[in-house]
Write a protein that holds these residues in place. Structure first.
Motif, short mmCIF file in Angstrom:
data_model
loop_
_atom_site.label_atom_id
_atom_site.label_comp_id
_atom_site.label_asym_id
_atom_site.label_seq_id
_atom_site.Cartn_x
_atom_site.Cartn_y
_atom_site.Cartn_z
N MET A 107 -3.44 86.21 21.22
CA MET A 107 -2.92 84.90 20.87
C MET A 107 -1.40 84.90 20.98
O MET A 107 -0.77 85.93 21.18
N PHE A 108 -0.84 83.71 20.83
CA PHE A 108 0.62 83.56 20.90
C PHE A 108 1.12 82.98 19.59
O PHE A 108 0.49 82.11 19.00
N VAL A 109 2.27 83.48 19.16
CA VAL A 109 2.88 83.04 17.91
C VAL A 109 4.25 82.47 18.23
O VAL A 109 5.04 83.08 18.96
N GLY A 110 4.54 81.30 17.68
CA GLY A 110 5.84 80.68 17.89
C GLY A 110 6.92 81.46 17.17
O GLY A 110 6.78 81.82 16.00
N THR A 111 8.01 81.77 17.89
CA THR A 111 9.14 82.48 17.29
C THR A 111 10.43 81.83 17.78
O THR A 111 10.43 81.03 18.71
N SER A 112 11.50 82.19 17.14
CA SER A 112 12.80 81.65 17.56
C SER A 112 13.33 82.47 18.73
O SER A 112 12.97 83.64 18.92
N THR A 113 14.21 81.86 19.50
CA THR A 113 14.79 82.58 20.63
C THR A 113 15.65 83.75 20.15
O THR A 113 15.71 84.78 20.83
N GLN A 114 16.25 83.60 18.97
CA GLN A 114 17.07 84.69 18.44
C GLN A 114 16.21 85.92 18.13
O GLN A 114 16.62 87.05 18.40
N ASP A 115 15.01 85.69 17.56
CA ASP A 115 14.12 86.81 17.27
C ASP A 115 13.67 87.51 18.56
O ASP A 115 13.60 88.74 18.63
#
Length: 119
Positions: A66-74
């Motif tokens: 699956m895919f998890v939404g993350t920030s670009t900074q992370d």
């Protein structure tokens, strides 16, 4: 004082085995270096793409199936850690490559010396 033929033969076989092993390991290390260089290049390209995105762009990180939404900074931090690990691995592989090249060269020199002395 000459070395007996049996001992000379045993010594030559030992040096040949070491040279062959070093040669095989050198091939493996060079393949690993090429693989790490590809990883480094992929990380550089993906970091460049992330830098080109606006800050509010949704980014997803693969976790298993699956895919998890993350920030670009992370994502950038994770890629920076991966890049650091790749650079350390490249450095270690280059040291190993240098050692194996030296070992192979020395083995070949020893074989040449034995042939000149024994022949």
């Amino acid at each position: 004082m000459a070395i007996p033929n049996e001992k000379l033969q045993a010594l030559l076989e030992e040096i040949q085995a070491k040279a062959q092993f070093s040669s095989q390991q050198l091939g493996i290390v060079r393949t690993q270096l090429a693989s790490q260089a590809r990883k480094k290049r992929m990380l550089e390209l993906s970091t460049k793409e992330l830098d080109a995105l606006p800050g509010a762009t949704p980014v997803y990180n693969g976790v298993g199936k699956m895919f998890v939404g993350t920030s670009t900074q992370d994502v950038k931090k994770e890629q920076a850690r991966e890049a650091e690990a790749v650079l350390k691995e490249i450095e270690n592989l280059k040291k190993k490559e240098n050692y194996l090249e030296t070992t192979l060269k020395n083995s070949q020199e020893h074989m040449d010396a034995l042939f000149k002395r024994g022949g």
